[in-house]
Scaffold this motif. Structure first.
Motif, short mmCIF file in Angstrom:
data_model
loop_
_atom_site.label_atom_id
_atom_site.label_comp_id
_atom_site.label_asym_id
_atom_site.label_seq_id
_atom_site.Cartn_x
_atom_site.Cartn_y
_atom_site.Cartn_z
N SER A 1 -9.14 -4.72 -7.90
CA SER A 1 -9.14 -3.34 -8.39
C SER A 1 -7.72 -2.84 -8.65
O SER A 1 -7.46 -2.17 -9.66
CB SER A 1 -9.85 -2.42 -7.38
OG SER A 1 -9.18 -2.38 -6.14
N GLN A 2 -6.77 -3.19 -7.77
CA GLN A 2 -5.39 -2.77 -7.99
C GLN A 2 -4.77 -3.49 -9.18
O GLN A 2 -3.97 -2.91 -9.92
CB GLN A 2 -4.55 -3.01 -6.74
CG GLN A 2 -4.84 -2.05 -5.58
CD GLN A 2 -4.50 -0.61 -5.91
OE1 GLN A 2 -5.22 0.06 -6.67
NE2 GLN A 2 -3.42 -0.11 -5.34
N ALA B 1 2.00 1.92 -3.36
CA ALA B 1 0.90 2.16 -4.31
C ALA B 1 0.34 3.56 -4.19
O ALA B 1 -0.13 4.13 -5.18
CB ALA B 1 -0.21 1.13 -4.07
N ASN C 1 -9.98 -5.36 -3.14
CA ASN C 1 -8.81 -4.51 -3.30
C ASN C 1 -7.79 -5.12 -4.25
O ASN C 1 -7.18 -4.42 -5.06
CB ASN C 1 -8.15 -4.22 -1.95
CG ASN C 1 -8.94 -3.26 -1.09
OD1 ASN C 1 -9.19 -3.50 0.08
ND2 ASN C 1 -9.34 -2.13 -1.68
N CYS C 2 -7.60 -6.42 -4.15
CA CYS C 2 -6.66 -7.11 -5.04
C CYS C 2 -7.08 -6.96 -6.50
O CYS C 2 -6.26 -6.61 -7.36
CB CYS C 2 -6.57 -8.58 -4.65
SG CYS C 2 -5.61 -9.59 -5.78
N GLY D 1 -11.36 0.47 -4.68
CA GLY D 1 -10.44 0.28 -3.57
C GLY D 1 -10.96 0.91 -2.28
O GLY D 1 -10.83 0.34 -1.20
N ALA E 1 -0.04 5.72 -7.52
CA ALA E 1 -1.30 6.24 -8.04
C ALA E 1 -1.20 7.72 -8.38
O ALA E 1 -1.69 8.16 -9.43
CB ALA E 1 -2.41 6.02 -7.01
N ASN F 1 0.80 -1.23 0.00
CA ASN F 1 0.00 0.00 0.00
C ASN F 1 0.83 1.27 0.00
O ASN F 1 0.49 2.24 -0.67
CB ASN F 1 -0.93 0.02 1.22
CG ASN F 1 -2.22 -0.73 0.96
OD1 ASN F 1 -2.67 -0.85 -0.17
ND2 ASN F 1 -2.81 -1.25 2.02
N ARG G 1 -11.41 7.69 -4.34
CA ARG G 1 -11.19 6.58 -3.40
C ARG G 1 -11.89 6.84 -2.07
O ARG G 1 -12.40 5.92 -1.43
CB ARG G 1 -9.69 6.38 -3.17
CG ARG G 1 -9.38 5.31 -2.14
CD ARG G 1 -7.88 5.12 -1.93
NE ARG G 1 -7.61 4.16 -0.87
CZ ARG G 1 -7.64 2.85 -1.01
NH1 ARG G 1 -7.92 2.32 -2.18
NH2 ARG G 1 -7.39 2.05 0.01
N LEU H 1 1.80 -0.84 -8.67
CA LEU H 1 0.40 -1.19 -8.47
C LEU H 1 0.20 -2.70 -8.56
O LEU H 1 -0.61 -3.28 -7.82
CB LEU H 1 -0.47 -0.48 -9.50
CG LEU H 1 -0.53 1.05 -9.37
CD1 LEU H 1 -1.17 1.67 -10.60
CD2 LEU H 1 -1.31 1.45 -8.11
N ASP I 1 1.19 -4.24 -5.32
CA ASP I 1 0.16 -4.02 -4.31
C ASP I 1 -0.97 -5.03 -4.45
O ASP I 1 -1.50 -5.55 -3.45
CB ASP I 1 -0.38 -2.60 -4.41
CG ASP I 1 -1.29 -2.24 -3.25
OD1 ASP I 1 -1.03 -2.71 -2.12
OD2 ASP I 1 -2.24 -1.47 -3.46
N ALA I 2 -1.37 -5.34 -5.67
CA ALA I 2 -2.42 -6.35 -5.89
C ALA I 2 -1.99 -7.71 -5.34
O ALA I 2 -2.78 -8.41 -4.68
CB ALA I 2 -2.74 -6.45 -7.38
#
Length: 440
Positions: A97-98, A38, A94-95, A122, A42, A35, A63, A181, A184-185
């Protein structure tokens, strides 16, 4: 037959580091690593597609809007359903979307509305995850070990931010935002898998409730019945908004224009993480009797980063400021969690946490969306100085509340799970029920 090696491990493990606590900490460290990088990725993904400060603010606001909209529902659900299932479902969202965000960035030039939509997904996941996670953590530790357990937990998660922010800034500079990103996923996938093994059998069965609205009203009564609680939640509604605007919008812009890009900004955020580890170490030994007085006094330094960006100071000076802020904010954070754990009944922890989160993020969408226009109207430096002034004035105002100055640490008692709801409501139990001894 008892496994001797398992018994040895249990003997070596501190009282607050049970199975659930260890799984929660490991999962939080993994997701924290992803995170922190990320967040940088972003912002720079928007800037690298030709966006400006207003565009960065709009994606950040996208967000936060669903986070605000769904937090209270998430808290009520987390107090009804097994909290670990809510957490795993949120991590899955979250996984995905990232991962989609990463694919868009790596494939070419994503459009602003696409990035905003994925950021909104997210935020939705976070709205359901946060109250469940906080309630789950607080239900795993005893009153006597709470402060130390929370300090070590926060040290682990904040320590992940040191590597995550520094590595994230470096990876954005070297390879671009898309790969950060994607990492992060993957981190969300691993963290969700760990949380799937949490054991909730120790949590008492929930009594049948009167529905979602009834649950929300019960949580609201817990908030309004404690002046120390709603006062500090209101304070942080503004403080978090201006800090969020400064760090998510102005920080990357100052870094790009004055400091040399993503890498120094990542180092500054990593210094903040290092400071929180220092603060966590301090709170493993320091047990201030007046929890909120110590904690709120340590909110004043939050005004420093905005001032440092307004000048702007050199990179080494900014790093030093962020380190100091990390130390003092951790004193507040551990004190706040300890007070909530001490004062709020277990079956209402997630709902109270949801109201706390709601107050803390309610104004973030407005602040981040307006950050760009305000910069154009008054200038970046004036906007940052305004952020610092608001933080200092509000914190001074909160200190005038008697309950904030008077909440005291309760003597060590029985484990949290053994406390009945009626005992938590007994007259005079805990300082939150008395005006002179009232906590964030």
């Amino acid at each position: 037959m008892t496994d001797p090696s398992a018994a040895d491990r249990s003997a070596r493990r501190p009282a607050w580091a049970g199975r659930n606590y260890s799984l929660l900490t490991a999962a939080a460290v993994v997701s924290g690593l992803g995170n922190s990088g990320a967040l940088i990725a972003a912002a720079f993904a928007v800037l690298q597609t030709g966006g400006d400060g207003t565009d960065v603010g709009l994606v950040a606001a996208a967000r936060t809007v669903p986070l605000v909209l769904f937090l209270l529902i998430g808290g009520a659900i987390a107090d009804r359903l097994p909290r670990h299932r809510v957490m795993v479902a949120a991590n899955t969202l979250n996984c995905l979307s990232q991962a989609a965000f990463a694919v868009l960035v790596l494939a070419g030039e994503p459009r602003l509305w696409q990035m905003a939509l994925l950021a909104a997904l997210g935020g939705t996941g976070q709205a359901f995850f946060a109250p469940a996670a906080e309630g789950m953590l607080m239900s795993t530790v005893t009153v006597g070990q709470a402060a130390r357990a929370f300090a070590f937990f926060r040290m682990g998660t904040n320590g992940a931010q040191i590597g995550g922010a520094a590595l994230g800034g470096a990876l954005v500079a070297a390879f671009g935002a898309g790969w950060v990103l994607a990492v992060d996923a993957a981190a969300f996938a691993v963290a969700g898998s760990l949380r799937a093994f949490l054991d909730v059998s120790h949590i008492p069965a929930r009594a049948p409730g009167g529905g979602l609205l009834s649950d929300l009203r019960e949580g609201w009564r817990e908030i309004t019945g404690r002046p120390w609680l709603w006062t500090i939640v209101m304070q942080f509604a503004v403080v978090n908004a201006v800090v969020g605007a400064a760090e998510s919008v102005y920080g990357p812009l100052v870094a790009r224009d004055e400091l040399g890009g993503a890498r120094p900004w990542g180092l500054a955020l990593a210094a903040f993480g290092a400071g929180t580890i220092g603060g966590g170490l301090l709170m493993t030994r320091w047990r201030p009797r007046r929890l909120l007085l110590a904690g709120v006094l340590c909110v004043f330094p939050l005004a420093l980063p905005s001032a440092a960006l307004a000048i702007p100071v050199s990179v080494p000076a900014l790093i030093s400021v962020m380190f100091v802020v990390g130390v003092t904010l951790e004193v507040f954070g551990v004190s706040w969690m300890t007070a909530l754990h001490q004062e709020i009944p277990e079956d209402k922890l997630s709902r109270v946490s949801a109201y706390d989160w709601f107050g803390s993020v309610a104004m973030l969408p407005v602040a981040t969306a307006l950050a760009g226009p305000v910069e154009e109207l008054v200038g970046r430096s004036a906007a940052l100085w305004g952020c610092s002034a608001l933080i200092a004035l509000l914190t001074a105002g909160v200190l005038t509340v008697p309950g904030v100055r008077g909440l005291v640490r309760r003597p060590v008692g029985p484990p949290r799970a053994a406390e009945g709801a009626e005992a938590d409501r007994a007259p005079g139990k805990g300082t939150g029920e008395r005006e002179g001894e009232c906590l964030r």
